[in-house]
Design a protein around this motif. Structure first.
Motif, PDB file in Angstrom:
ATOM      1  N   VAL A 106       0.866  -1.178   0.000  1.00  0.00           N
ATOM      2  CA  VAL A 106       0.000   0.000   0.000  1.00  0.00           C
ATOM      3  C   VAL A 106       0.902   1.227   0.000  1.00  0.00           C
ATOM      4  N   THR A 107       0.780   2.044  -1.061  1.00  0.00           N
ATOM      5  CA  THR A 107       1.642   3.213  -1.197  1.00  0.00           C
ATOM      6  C   THR A 107       0.825   4.468  -0.895  1.00  0.00           C
ATOM      7  N   VAL A 108       1.381   5.308  -0.017  1.00  0.00           N
ATOM      8  CA  VAL A 108       0.637   6.493   0.403  1.00  0.00           C
ATOM      9  C   VAL A 108       1.590   7.670   0.540  1.00  0.00           C
ATOM     10  N   SER A 109       1.078   8.847   0.191  1.00  0.00           N
ATOM     11  CA  SER A 109       1.818  10.077   0.464  1.00  0.00           C
ATOM     12  C   SER A 109       1.385  10.507   1.858  1.00  0.00           C
ATOM     13  N   ASP A 110       2.293  10.313   2.852  1.00  0.00           N
ATOM     14  CA  ASP A 110       1.883  10.377   4.252  1.00  0.00           C
ATOM     15  C   ASP A 110       2.043  11.779   4.823  1.00  0.00           C
ATOM     16  N   GLY A 111       0.916  12.397   5.173  1.00  0.00           N
ATOM     17  CA  GLY A 111       0.928  13.751   5.721  1.00  0.00           C
ATOM     18  C   GLY A 111       1.687  13.861   7.026  1.00  0.00           C
ATOM     19  N   LEU A 112       1.798  12.765   7.770  1.00  0.00           N
ATOM     20  CA  LEU A 112       2.500  12.819   9.054  1.00  0.00           C
ATOM     21  C   LEU A 112       4.007  12.644   8.870  1.00  0.00           C
ATOM     22  N   THR A 113       4.439  12.232   7.669  1.00  0.00           N
ATOM     23  CA  THR A 113       5.874  12.167   7.385  1.00  0.00           C
ATOM     24  C   THR A 113       6.182  13.190   6.299  1.00  0.00           C
ATOM     25  N   PHE A 114       5.611  14.371   6.439  1.00  0.00           N
ATOM     26  CA  PHE A 114       5.928  15.503   5.564  1.00  0.00           C
ATOM     27  C   PHE A 114       5.651  15.156   4.105  1.00  0.00           C
ATOM     28  N   ASN A 115       4.545  14.429   3.883  1.00  0.00           N
ATOM     29  CA  ASN A 115       4.060  14.048   2.550  1.00  0.00           C
ATOM     30  C   ASN A 115       5.054  13.204   1.755  1.00  0.00           C
ATOM     31  N   GLU A 116       5.954  12.529   2.422  1.00  0.00           N
ATOM     32  CA  GLU A 116       6.853  11.618   1.702  1.00  0.00           C
ATOM     33  C   GLU A 116       6.065  10.386   1.277  1.00  0.00           C
ATOM     34  N   GLU A 117       6.387   9.885   0.092  1.00  0.00           N
ATOM     35  CA  GLU A 117       5.680   8.693  -0.389  1.00  0.00           C
ATOM     36  C   GLU A 117       6.310   7.442   0.225  1.00  0.00           C
ATOM     37  N   MET A 118       5.465   6.587   0.769  1.00  0.00           N
ATOM     38  CA  MET A 118       5.959   5.395   1.444  1.00  0.00           C
ATOM     39  C   MET A 118       5.139   4.197   1.021  1.00  0.00           C
ATOM     40  N   THR A 119       5.764   3.045   1.009  1.00  0.00           N
ATOM     41  CA  THR A 119       5.072   1.831   0.632  1.00  0.00           C
ATOM     42  C   THR A 119       5.082   0.863   1.801  1.00  0.00           C
ATOM     43  N   VAL A 120       3.903   0.503   2.240  1.00  0.00           N
ATOM     44  CA  VAL A 120       3.777  -0.397   3.389  1.00  0.00           C
ATOM     45  C   VAL A 120       3.486  -1.802   2.887  1.00  0.00           C
ATOM     46  N   PRO A 121       4.349  -2.775   3.163  1.00  0.00           N
ATOM     47  CA  PRO A 121       4.036  -4.157   2.790  1.00  0.00           C
ATOM     48  C   PRO A 121       2.981  -4.734   3.734  1.00  0.00           C
ATOM     49  N   ALA A 122       2.053  -5.515   3.210  1.00  0.00           N
ATOM     50  CA  ALA A 122       0.951  -5.977   4.067  1.00  0.00           C
ATOM     51  C   ALA A 122       0.480  -7.379   3.682  1.00  0.00           C
ATOM     52  N   ASP A 123       0.024  -8.112   4.687  1.00  0.00           N
ATOM     53  CA  ASP A 123      -0.635  -9.408   4.464  1.00  0.00           C
ATOM     54  C   ASP A 123      -2.135  -9.216   4.251  1.00  0.00           C
ATOM     55  N   LEU A 124      -2.649  -8.071   4.704  1.00  0.00           N
ATOM     56  CA  LEU A 124      -4.094  -7.864   4.672  1.00  0.00           C
ATOM     57  C   LEU A 124      -4.382  -6.367   4.572  1.00  0.00           C
ATOM     58  N   VAL A 125      -5.352  -6.021   3.724  1.00  0.00           N
ATOM     59  CA  VAL A 125      -5.828  -4.639   3.673  1.00  0.00           C
ATOM     60  C   VAL A 125      -7.312  -4.649   4.037  1.00  0.00           C
ATOM     61  N   VAL A 126      -7.681  -3.811   5.016  1.00  0.00           N
ATOM     62  CA  VAL A 126      -9.066  -3.757   5.479  1.00  0.00           C
ATOM     63  C   VAL A 126      -9.654  -2.401   5.112  1.00  0.00           C
ATOM     64  N   LEU A 127     -10.778  -2.406   4.416  1.00  0.00           N
ATOM     65  CA  LEU A 127     -11.423  -1.173   3.981  1.00  0.00           C
ATOM     66  C   LEU A 127     -12.568  -0.820   4.930  1.00  0.00           C
ATOM     67  N   ALA A 128     -12.473   0.342   5.556  1.00  0.00           N
ATOM     68  CA  ALA A 128     -13.529   0.779   6.487  1.00  0.00           C
ATOM     69  C   ALA A 128     -14.682   1.336   5.657  1.00  0.00           C
ATOM     70  N   THR A 129     -15.576   0.455   5.256  1.00  0.00           N
ATOM     71  CA  THR A 129     -16.675   0.833   4.364  1.00  0.00           C
ATOM     72  C   THR A 129     -17.760   1.571   5.133  1.00  0.00           C
ATOM     73  N   GLY A 130     -18.377   2.520   4.461  1.00  0.00           N
ATOM     74  CA  GLY A 130     -19.351   3.392   5.109  1.00  0.00           C
ATOM     75  C   GLY A 130     -20.735   2.782   5.219  1.00  0.00           C
ATOM     76  N   VAL A 131     -21.679   3.617   5.604  1.00  0.00           N
ATOM     77  CA  VAL A 131     -23.060   3.200   5.841  1.00  0.00           C
ATOM     78  C   VAL A 131     -23.935   3.705   4.696  1.00  0.00           C
ATOM     79  N   GLU A 132     -24.749   2.826   4.144  1.00  0.00           N
ATOM     80  CA  GLU A 132     -25.717   3.222   3.116  1.00  0.00           C
ATOM     81  C   GLU A 132     -27.105   2.806   3.566  1.00  0.00           C
ATOM     82  N   PRO A 133     -28.132   3.624   3.249  1.00  0.00           N
ATOM     83  CA  PRO A 133     -29.481   3.216   3.651  1.00  0.00           C
ATOM     84  C   PRO A 133     -29.929   1.970   2.883  1.00  0.00           C
TER      85      PRO A 133
END
Lengths: 99, 604
Positions: free
Chosen positions: B418-445
């Motif tokens: 997962v590659t992200v431009s991280d605002g907490l690391t001064f917008n440096e682009e970082m790639t996080v290796p992962a076994d699992l990605v979880v999407l916090a899906t929203g609420v729909e009626p």
């Protein structure tokens, strides 16, 4: 840059893994007499996320540190930034010796 | 409280007995409107007997002025010039009633929202005087009215047996009113059935469902209809007839239920990411938060590391705001799907609650939390955030227009990156290796187009049901006798859903408690003398069954006359406009009253 998720563990032998306590408030950088490019906050953040590569690239910065202890003294999370900088110096020396 | 400046001795040109009471609203009105001038102008009107002012007409002293004048026989019609009628019209009607008069000999003039808040100086004072003159002219022509009384079934129907529906049913039944609890699936519980523990306290979701369900089963007043949908709705407040269609082993069976009120507790569902959104559907180790929660319930907790899909999770990434807070022009969505621009409110706490559970139960699993903003609102929920930091969850912040990129990877034998431009690391682009990605899906009626269409219930662009007013009438729908509870209204957590359920139950109990309902008398009224049975009004009527032509005997002849079903009439006046004989009027808004108002405005 790919993060090294085991880096915090690796740092345990040098300075503990207190960098994980950091909540990015920036108090350390605000107080640091060096007043240089978010030092030491940026370094602590690199340890927290596992950006070992970036630390090695910017290792020179570590040797600017005066070890005055202001950051460690004022850190609200007791993340001990001063100790981490010292540990990073050891890590850099160790890594370069091995390569 | 009487103002010594009030002039009560009127000369003989004053024949009306209207009392006019003008409110300062503590400066809200009087800072911009010269209320004394308005009072003087009112005093000069022939229909006005007394005109008084008060700092706060809604206060007890203010209301007592009205009551005293009515009791003394000084006035017999009342006008209060103050804020919007939605705020205090009922306050002053009830003051009139307490004085022993008919509450409908009252007229309200809005000189705050329509005058002092939008105009200043002399124009404000002039407009206030004009509105007061119009209201007084109408008041002089007001006739006493009586509420429309309709018998009501002491029975309510709750649609949806999630936590909001169950709580509503239980609370109504405790008031001695029978309840039909309609559930489209096989069992009650709704979305709580899919949850593990509830934030922020960690109570088991199943225990909460069981507690409600036990009371429902033990209650003689509650009938549960599982596998059932509402097929048809007829009638009006107090007298609805529902046709319920139940799927059983022997096919579909219809049941008819007579009910006095309907509570919509139709709930919500979790957003399903479209194929390829954060690699969802393309990679088995990209899952939604509800899917993760299901696996948490399955993990024994004996291991050091969380296992998902048979794989040990060394490092996982959780991504916030998936299917929520989307911005037009930046985010895209499935065809025909809503953009979901709103915040789903519950996901931040749910992510951190699940993250804390994982870090505390499986210390071998580390977590990167990628957020746009953290919104752990509510009691005990900010603590979840602090606890996550203590549990060494690593937070990374991304901007709306630069979401993380999830890709297959072979780095360090991690299947995903997962590659992200991280605002907490001064917008440096970082790639996080992962076994699992979880999407916090929203609420729909939940899709309720069927029943919402049948009942003509209003929904926002986001698909949620719209209450009448978010503060003044937060659990009522504009169709009288229909209420709402829980997440069919907006994203909310289970505690908030229960709050609205309790409010809806209280409203239903108050409505049906007496066995009859009194409705506003502002409905169409036919003058049978004048009605010639043209039927124009029936054609113009916007509400099914509110107006019909009926045959009656007049002088030995059968003729057709219009008849109003008062409980259904909305008082819109469409019939008044089309009647060639002026034989139909809306009570409280008659043509004579309108003419008096227009004359007063023209004269001002």
């Amino acid at each position: 840059m790919i993060l090294d998720t085991d880096f915090a563990d690796e740092m345990k032998q040098y300075s503990g893994d207190t960098a994980l306590e950091c909540f990015n408030c920036g108090t350390c950088a605000a107080l640091c007499p060096l007043f240089h490019d978010n030092f030491p906050r940026r370094m602590i953040r690199y340890v927290q996320v596992g950006a070992k590569e970036r630390i090695l690239e910017n290792a020179n910065e570590l040797w600017r540190c005066l070890h005055c202890g202001l950051c460690t003294h004022t850190c609200p999370r007791e993340a001990d930034p001063g100790e981490i900088i010292l540990g990073l110096k050891q890590m850099v020396v160790e890594t370069r010796r091995r390569s | 409280m009487t103002n010594p400046n009030d002039k009560e001795n009127k000369d003989d040109t004053h024949n009306g007995k209207v009392g006019v009471y003008i409110c300062h609203c503590g400066g809200n009105i009087s800072d911009h409107v010269d209320v004394d001038k308005v009072r003087d102008a009112a005093e000069d009107l022939s229909c006005v007997k007394v005109a008084r002012t008060n700092m706060f007409m809604c206060s007890d002293p203010g209301q007592n002025m009205i009551i005293e004048d009515l009791e003394n026989g000084e006035v017999d019609r009342v006008v209060v010039a103050s804020c919007a009628p939605s705020l205090h019209e009922t306050t002053f009607r009830s003051a009139v009633e307490r004085a022993g008069a008919n509450p409908f000999v009252y007229e309200h003039a809005n000189i705050r929202e329509q005058v002092s808040w939008v105009h200043h100086g002399d124009p404000a004072t002039d407009k206030a005087s004009t509105l007061v003159a119009a209201a007084a002219a109408k008041a002089e022509n007001l006739e006493p009215l009586h509420p429309v009384r309709v018998d009501a079934f002491r029975h309510a129907t709750v649609i949806g047996a999630g936590i909001a529906g169950m709580k509503t049913a239980v609370d109504i039944a405790r008031q001695g009113i029978d309840v039909a609890l309609v559930e489209k699936t096989t069992q009650p519980g709704g979305r709580l059935n899919t949850l593990h523990t509830l934030a922020p306290d960690g109570e088991k979701a199943g225990d909460v469902v069981d507690a409600f369900y036990e009371e429902i089963q033990n209650s003689e007043r509650i009938t549960v209809y599982p596998n059932t949908q509402v097929n048809d709705v007829k009638g009006y407040v107090g007298n609805f007839t529902l046709t319920l269609a139940t799927d059983g082993e022997n096919g579909r069976a219809d049941t008819t239920v007579d009910t006095g009120a309907i509570v919509m507790a139709t709930g919500s569902q979790s957003y399903t990411p479209f194929n390829g959104e954060y690699a969802y559907g393309e990679h088995p180790q990209v899952i939604t938060l509800p899917e993760l929660i299901q696996t948490l319930a399955e993990n024994s907790g004996d291991e050091n590391t969380l296992t998902v899909n048979g794989k040990k999770i060394r490092n996982m990434v959780m991504i916030h705001c998936v299917g929520s807070r989307r911005i037009p022009g930046i985010h895209e969505t499935k065809e025909d799907a809503n953009l979901n621009e709103y915040c789903s409110r519950t996901c931040c706490s749910a992510v951190l609650h699940a993250g804390n559970f994982i870090r505390e139960t499986f210390p071998g699993t580390s977590i990167f939390d990628m957020y746009r903003d953290i919104r752990t609102y509510g009691r005990g929920q900010e603590e979840l955030y602090n606890r996550a930091a203590e549990n060494r969850v690593v937070f990374m912040r991304f901007e709306a227009d630069a979401p993380p990129r999830v890709e297959s990877s072979d780095t360090g034998n991690f299947p995903l990156s997962v590659t992200v431009s991280d605002g907490l690391t001064f917008n440096e682009e970082m790639t996080v290796p992962a076994d699992l990605v979880v999407l916090a899906t929203g609420v729909e009626p939940t899709d309720i187009s069927g029943i919402a269409g049948m009942l003509k219930l209003p929904r926002g662009n986001d698909g949620f049901l719209n209450e009448v007013h978010p503060k003044l009438r937060p659990v009522e729908l504009p169709v009288t006798g229909v209420f709402l509870a829980g997440t069919c209204q907006a994203p909310m957590d289970s505690s908030e859903a229960c709050n609205t359920a309790g409010a809806a139950a209280a409203k239903v109990s108050a409505l049906l408690g007496k066995g009859y309902i009194e409705l506003d008398p502002f409905v169409a009224h036919v003058d049978e003398e004048k009605c010639t049975g043209t039927g124009a009004c029936v054609d113009a009527c916007l509400v099914d069954d509110a107006l019909e032509l009926v045959e009656t005997e007049v002088a030995g002849q059968t003729v057709k006359k219009a008849r109003v079903t008062a409980a259904l009439c909305q008082g819109c006046g469409a019939c008044v406009a089309v009647c060639p004989e002026n034989a139909i009027e809306v009570n409280g808004w008659t043509l004579k009253q309108y003419e008096a108002m227009v004359d007063a405005i023209a004269a001002a």
